[in-house]
Design a protein around this motif. Structure first.
Motif, PDB file in Angstrom:
ATOM      1  N   ASN A 144       6.825   4.287   1.037  1.00 56.00           N
ATOM      2  CA  ASN A 144       6.686   3.052   1.808  1.00 56.00           C
ATOM      3  C   ASN A 144       6.716   1.830   0.897  1.00 56.00           C
ATOM      4  O   ASN A 144       5.918   0.906   1.020  1.00 56.00           O
ATOM      5  CB  ASN A 144       5.379   3.071   2.633  1.00 56.00           C
ATOM      6  CG  ASN A 144       5.558   3.722   4.003  1.00 56.00           C
ATOM      7  OD1 ASN A 144       4.613   3.841   4.778  1.00 56.00           O
ATOM      8  ND2 ASN A 144       6.780   4.125   4.342  1.00 56.00           N
ATOM      9  N   ASN A 146       9.515  -0.991  -1.389  1.00 53.00           N
ATOM     10  CA  ASN A 146      10.770  -1.703  -1.122  1.00 53.00           C
ATOM     11  C   ASN A 146      12.004  -0.875  -1.457  1.00 53.00           C
ATOM     12  O   ASN A 146      13.070  -1.092  -0.878  1.00 53.00           O
ATOM     13  CB  ASN A 146      10.804  -3.024  -1.896  1.00 53.00           C
ATOM     14  CG  ASN A 146       9.954  -4.095  -1.211  1.00 53.00           C
ATOM     15  OD1 ASN A 146       9.710  -4.014  -0.007  1.00 53.00           O
ATOM     16  ND2 ASN A 146       9.515  -5.078  -1.971  1.00 53.00           N
ATOM     17  N   ARG A 188       2.618   8.125   3.349  1.00 54.86           N
ATOM     18  CA  ARG A 188       1.467   9.041   3.403  1.00 54.86           C
ATOM     19  C   ARG A 188       0.200   8.337   3.885  1.00 54.86           C
ATOM     20  O   ARG A 188      -0.774   8.971   4.241  1.00 54.86           O
ATOM     21  CB  ARG A 188       1.225   9.677   2.041  1.00 54.86           C
ATOM     22  CG  ARG A 188       0.931   8.684   0.933  1.00 54.86           C
ATOM     23  CD  ARG A 188       0.747   9.425  -0.386  1.00 54.86           C
ATOM     24  NE  ARG A 188       0.681   8.504  -1.506  1.00 54.86           N
ATOM     25  CZ  ARG A 188       0.570   8.879  -2.759  1.00 54.86           C
ATOM     26  NH1 ARG A 188       0.528  10.166  -3.056  1.00 54.86           N
ATOM     27  NH2 ARG A 188       0.515   8.002  -3.731  1.00 54.86           N
ATOM     28  N   ARG A 189       0.232   6.977   3.855  1.00 58.97           N
ATOM     29  CA  ARG A 189      -0.923   6.231   4.380  1.00 58.97           C
ATOM     30  C   ARG A 189      -0.507   5.512   5.671  1.00 58.97           C
ATOM     31  O   ARG A 189       0.517   5.821   6.254  1.00 58.97           O
ATOM     32  CB  ARG A 189      -1.429   5.263   3.309  1.00 58.97           C
ATOM     33  CG  ARG A 189      -1.950   6.017   2.088  1.00 58.97           C
ATOM     34  CD  ARG A 189      -2.743   5.131   1.151  1.00 58.97           C
ATOM     35  NE  ARG A 189      -1.900   4.210   0.393  1.00 58.97           N
ATOM     36  CZ  ARG A 189      -2.317   3.038  -0.066  1.00 58.97           C
ATOM     37  NH1 ARG A 189      -3.554   2.649   0.146  1.00 58.97           N
ATOM     38  NH2 ARG A 189      -1.498   2.263  -0.755  1.00 58.97           N
ATOM     39  N   LYS A 195       3.583  -0.666   0.961  1.00 57.88           N
ATOM     40  CA  LYS A 195       3.881  -1.528  -0.194  1.00 57.88           C
ATOM     41  C   LYS A 195       5.117  -2.381   0.087  1.00 57.88           C
ATOM     42  O   LYS A 195       5.592  -3.099  -0.791  1.00 57.88           O
ATOM     43  CB  LYS A 195       4.112  -0.661  -1.440  1.00 57.88           C
ATOM     44  CG  LYS A 195       2.899   0.176  -1.846  1.00 57.88           C
ATOM     45  CD  LYS A 195       2.428  -0.158  -3.251  1.00 57.88           C
ATOM     46  CE  LYS A 195       1.102   0.473  -3.612  1.00 57.88           C
ATOM     47  NZ  LYS A 195       1.206   1.869  -4.025  1.00 57.88           N
ATOM     48  N   GLY A 357       5.989  -4.619  -9.313  1.00 56.88           N
ATOM     49  CA  GLY A 357       6.075  -6.072  -9.346  1.00 56.88           C
ATOM     50  C   GLY A 357       7.500  -6.539  -9.167  1.00 56.88           C
ATOM     51  O   GLY A 357       8.455  -5.839  -9.504  1.00 56.88           O
TER      52      GLY A 357
HETATM   53  P1  NAP Z   1       6.250   1.108  -4.874  1.00 52.02           P
HETATM   54  O1  NAP Z   1       6.248  -0.251  -4.297  1.00 52.02           O
HETATM   55  O2  NAP Z   1       5.195   1.440  -5.856  1.00 52.02           O
HETATM   56  O3  NAP Z   1       6.179   2.153  -3.639  1.00 52.02           O
HETATM   57  C1  NAP Z   1       6.080   3.527  -3.850  1.00 52.02           C
HETATM   58  C2  NAP Z   1       5.740   4.218  -2.517  1.00 52.02           C
HETATM   59  O4  NAP Z   1       5.776   5.623  -2.741  1.00 52.02           O
HETATM   60  C3  NAP Z   1       4.361   3.895  -1.974  1.00 52.02           C
HETATM   61  O5  NAP Z   1       4.420   3.789  -0.588  1.00 52.02           O
HETATM   62  C4  NAP Z   1       3.537   5.123  -2.386  1.00 52.02           C
HETATM   63  O6  NAP Z   1       2.457   5.406  -1.530  1.00 52.02           O
HETATM   64  C5  NAP Z   1       4.589   6.208  -2.219  1.00 52.02           C
HETATM   65  N1  NAP Z   1       4.265   7.406  -2.973  1.00 52.02           N
HETATM   66  C6  NAP Z   1       3.975   7.533  -4.289  1.00 52.02           C
HETATM   67  N2  NAP Z   1       3.730   8.817  -4.599  1.00 52.02           N
HETATM   68  C7  NAP Z   1       3.876   9.522  -3.445  1.00 52.02           C
HETATM   69  C8  NAP Z   1       3.750  10.891  -3.118  1.00 52.02           C
HETATM   70  N3  NAP Z   1       3.440  11.786  -4.041  1.00 52.02           N
HETATM   71  N4  NAP Z   1       3.963  11.260  -1.837  1.00 52.02           N
HETATM   72  C9  NAP Z   1       4.278  10.348  -0.888  1.00 52.02           C
HETATM   73  N5  NAP Z   1       4.411   9.032  -1.135  1.00 52.02           N
HETATM   74  C10 NAP Z   1       4.205   8.621  -2.408  1.00 52.02           C
HETATM   75  O7  NAP Z   1       7.611   1.455  -5.637  1.00 52.02           O
HETATM   76  P2  NAP Z   1       9.150   1.135  -5.322  1.00 52.02           P
HETATM   77  O8  NAP Z   1       9.455   1.134  -3.898  1.00 52.02           O
HETATM   78  O9  NAP Z   1       9.877   2.053  -6.246  1.00 52.02           O
HETATM   79  O10 NAP Z   1       9.335  -0.349  -5.861  1.00 52.02           O
HETATM   80  C11 NAP Z   1       9.112  -0.684  -7.263  1.00 52.02           C
HETATM   81  C12 NAP Z   1       8.959  -2.193  -7.413  1.00 52.02           C
HETATM   82  O11 NAP Z   1      10.232  -2.822  -7.218  1.00 52.02           O
HETATM   83  C13 NAP Z   1       8.025  -2.796  -6.378  1.00 52.02           C
HETATM   84  O12 NAP Z   1       7.278  -3.816  -6.975  1.00 52.02           O
HETATM   85  C14 NAP Z   1       8.971  -3.354  -5.345  1.00 52.02           C
HETATM   86  O13 NAP Z   1       8.442  -4.403  -4.553  1.00 52.02           O
HETATM   87  C15 NAP Z   1      10.130  -3.816  -6.216  1.00 52.02           C
HETATM   88  N6  NAP Z   1      11.374  -3.876  -5.418  1.00 52.02           N
HETATM   89  C16 NAP Z   1      11.665  -5.010  -4.734  1.00 52.02           C
HETATM   90  C17 NAP Z   1      12.793  -5.064  -3.929  1.00 52.02           C
HETATM   91  C18 NAP Z   1      13.123  -6.286  -3.123  1.00 52.02           C
HETATM   92  O14 NAP Z   1      14.067  -6.258  -2.364  1.00 52.02           O
HETATM   93  N7  NAP Z   1      12.387  -7.349  -3.229  1.00 52.02           N
HETATM   94  C19 NAP Z   1      13.634  -3.958  -3.812  1.00 52.02           C
HETATM   95  C20 NAP Z   1      13.307  -2.791  -4.507  1.00 52.02           C
HETATM   96  C21 NAP Z   1      12.164  -2.765  -5.312  1.00 52.02           C
HETATM   97  P3  NAP Z   1       0.966   4.902  -1.878  1.00 52.02           P
HETATM   98  O15 NAP Z   1       0.948   3.436  -1.637  1.00 52.02           O
HETATM   99  O16 NAP Z   1       0.117   5.668  -0.932  1.00 52.02           O
HETATM  100  O17 NAP Z   1       0.729   5.248  -3.331  1.00 52.02           O
END
Ligand code: NAP
Length: 442
Positions: A144, A146, A188-189, A195, A357
């Motif tokens: 959940n 981006n 999962r939440r 996020k 971030g």
């Molecule tokens: P993220 O924001 O950390 O989200 C990871 C998601 O995976 C969370 O919902 C987390 O749940 C879930 N997760 C982690 N371990 C899991 C498991 N074992 N089983 C099920 N779910 C699990 O990471 P991201 O999406 O890779 O993004 C990385 C960064 O890049 C973020 O800061 C994001 O905002 C940024 N980004 C921005 C954009 C944009 O368009 N502005 C686009 C892409 C990425 P929990 O919360 O429960 O841990």
């Protein structure tokens, strides 16, 4: 500087502009033939506003006070000893490009994909296969954040809407032929613990011919979620977006995006390929977390995309925290297993703080690293060959076909002209050899 993405370019820019009592010259080494890292190869093609950060990064490089060496791989083409012979210090800004591992059975089945690989594919990264098997009607996206939103949006979006972007032609053709009808996003939440950021979430609901499917059972909010809505502006907006979607009429669109909350993945099912996803229904624990209910459910899907976060990669001769996927550091000063500072070695960006971030936060991060680097002048390396031509000689002696800023301008102009010919902003050149050849014609 190792890494030519936003982290490396911001750090170089900050160092050059910083008040200091010594001259500085910076060489920027990048593994890929083109600069800009995750902005070029991670930001979704239909996010032109974020891709626009490239113009700020371009202004920094085009100033001409940073030398760019593309297609140079630290650890293969250059070693730490080489850097010590030619520079006073190094900053690693190599980011996090791999997927975090999801440790459940079936993760390795054909049809179970890391989101980072899929993103690299649709963004035309030279080091991933050109073909992607988009041949399934029902797919799941786990996570959940981006990245999960990006993956789900690209899977569900009508391909013609991407023609206005810089996606490679083969990506457009594959997306156009995709038979997908249902994309299931699993968190999962709960819905108030996502996020996602509001802007990106809202965009998901704006796709043509796509219904948003939410389930009432996920919206029986607990006290912690209600408090979050009342006290946190971002959660308030996110709730409003979900509420808006829940009021919509559905049933007429040819594709559906399902949002499942309180769904913890347990196993990816299938013998020779993905055939389903088994998950446990969770419930709120009152503190923003969840506990299991013991109720197992199965979704019939033929592909699973794991978007649960990125992970940094270990670099040769540099300390690494294998648990967090980062270079261990204090404010960017790299430290070893005994907690001692490794002189002359610094880190910034995602490889320093982990893959969280938005791109903007990389700037304050770089500020901290650069300040510590400048303050450490007394402990820098004393290079035997600091003269600028020496490193060029070394690369040439080793037969490394590096690209430079002029070469990048050539490739950039070439990609734009490929786009112009068919009324698109740019068409990316994907194969590495071709990128190098166009940058540096022999
Ligand atoms: P993220 O924001 O950390 O989200 C990871 C998601 O995976 C969370 O919902 C987390 O749940 C879930 N997760 C982690 N371990 C899991 C498991 N074992 N089983 C099920 N779910 C699990 O990471 P991201 O999406 O890779 O993004 C990385 C960064 O890049 C973020 O800061 C994001 O905002 C940024 N980004 C921005 C954009 C944009 O368009 N502005 C686009 C892409 C990425 P929990 O919360 O429960 O841990």
């Amino acid at each position: 500087m190792i890494g030519g993405g936003p982290a490396g370019i911001y750090a170089a820019d900050i160092l050059l502009k910083m008040e200091r009592d010594f001259d500085v010259s910076i060489d920027l080494f990048e593994r890929l033939p083109a600069p800009y890292g995750l902005v070029r190869y991670g930001v979704a093609p239909d996010h032109p506003r974020i891709k626009g950060i490239i113009s700020t990064l371009r202004d920094v490089l085009d100033r001409g006070d940073i030398r760019f060496f593309g297609n140079v791989d630290y650890g293969t083409d250059l070693t730490l000893d080489d850097l010590k012979r030619h520079y006073n210090a190094v900053i690693f800004a190599t980011g996090a490009v791999r997927d975090s591992q999801l440790a459940i059975p079936g993760s390795g089945l054909p049809g179970s994909f890391g989101a980072a690989d899929f993103v690299s594919w649709y963004d035309g990264h030279p080091d991933v296969p050109r073909d992607w098997p988009l041949e399934h009607r029902s797919v799941a996206v786990i996570g959940n954040g981006n990245v999960a939103l990006d993956v789900a949006r690209i899977l569900a979006k009508p391909a013609d809407a991407l023609l206005a972007t810089e996606i490679p032609q083969n990506v457009y053709e594959t997306l156009k032929a995709s038979p997908v009808t249902d994309v299931h996003i699993l968190g999962r939440r709960g819905p108030m613990q996502v996020k996602f950021t509001p802007l990106e979430l809202r965009e998901l609901g704006e796709l043509d011919d796509v219904d948003m499917i939410l389930y009432d059972e996920d919206f029986e909010l607990d006290e912690a979620s209600k408090t979050a809505i009342a006290t946190n502006k971002q959660v308030f907006v996110i709730n409003r977006i979900f509420e808006g979607w829940r009021q919509r009429e559905t049933g007429s669109a040819s594709r559906r995006l399902h949002l499942h909350f309180y769904a913890k993945p347990l196993e990816i099912l299938g013998e020779d390929a993905v055939a389903g996803l088994r998950y446990e229904r969770t419930r709120p624990d009152g503190e923003g977390g969840v506990t299991g209910t013991g109720e197992h459910r199965t979704l019939e899907v033929q592909a699973v995309y794991r978007a649960i976060g990125y992970f940094g990669s270990e670099l040769s001769e540099v300390p690494f925290d294998a648990k967090r996927g980062v270079i261990p550091n204090r404010g960017g000063q790299v430290i070893d297993d005994d907690d001692e500072q490794v002189h002359g070695v610094y880190a910034t960006g995602w490889i320093k703080r982990g893959p969280v971030g938005l791109i903007g936060s990389t700037k304050s991060d770089a500020m901290e690293t650069v300040k510590n680097l400048v303050d450490d002048q007394a402990s820098w390396w004393s290079p035997a060959h600091p003269e600028p031509e020496a490193i060029v000689r070394l690369l040439e002696e080793r037969g490394i076909r590096y690209t430079d800023l002029e070469g990048w301008h050539r490739l950039d102009a070439h990609e734009i002209s490929l786009g112009e010919a068919v009324g698109r902003p740019r068409i990316k050149v994907v194969p590495r050899d071709e990128m190098v050849e166009i940058s540096d014609p022999e």
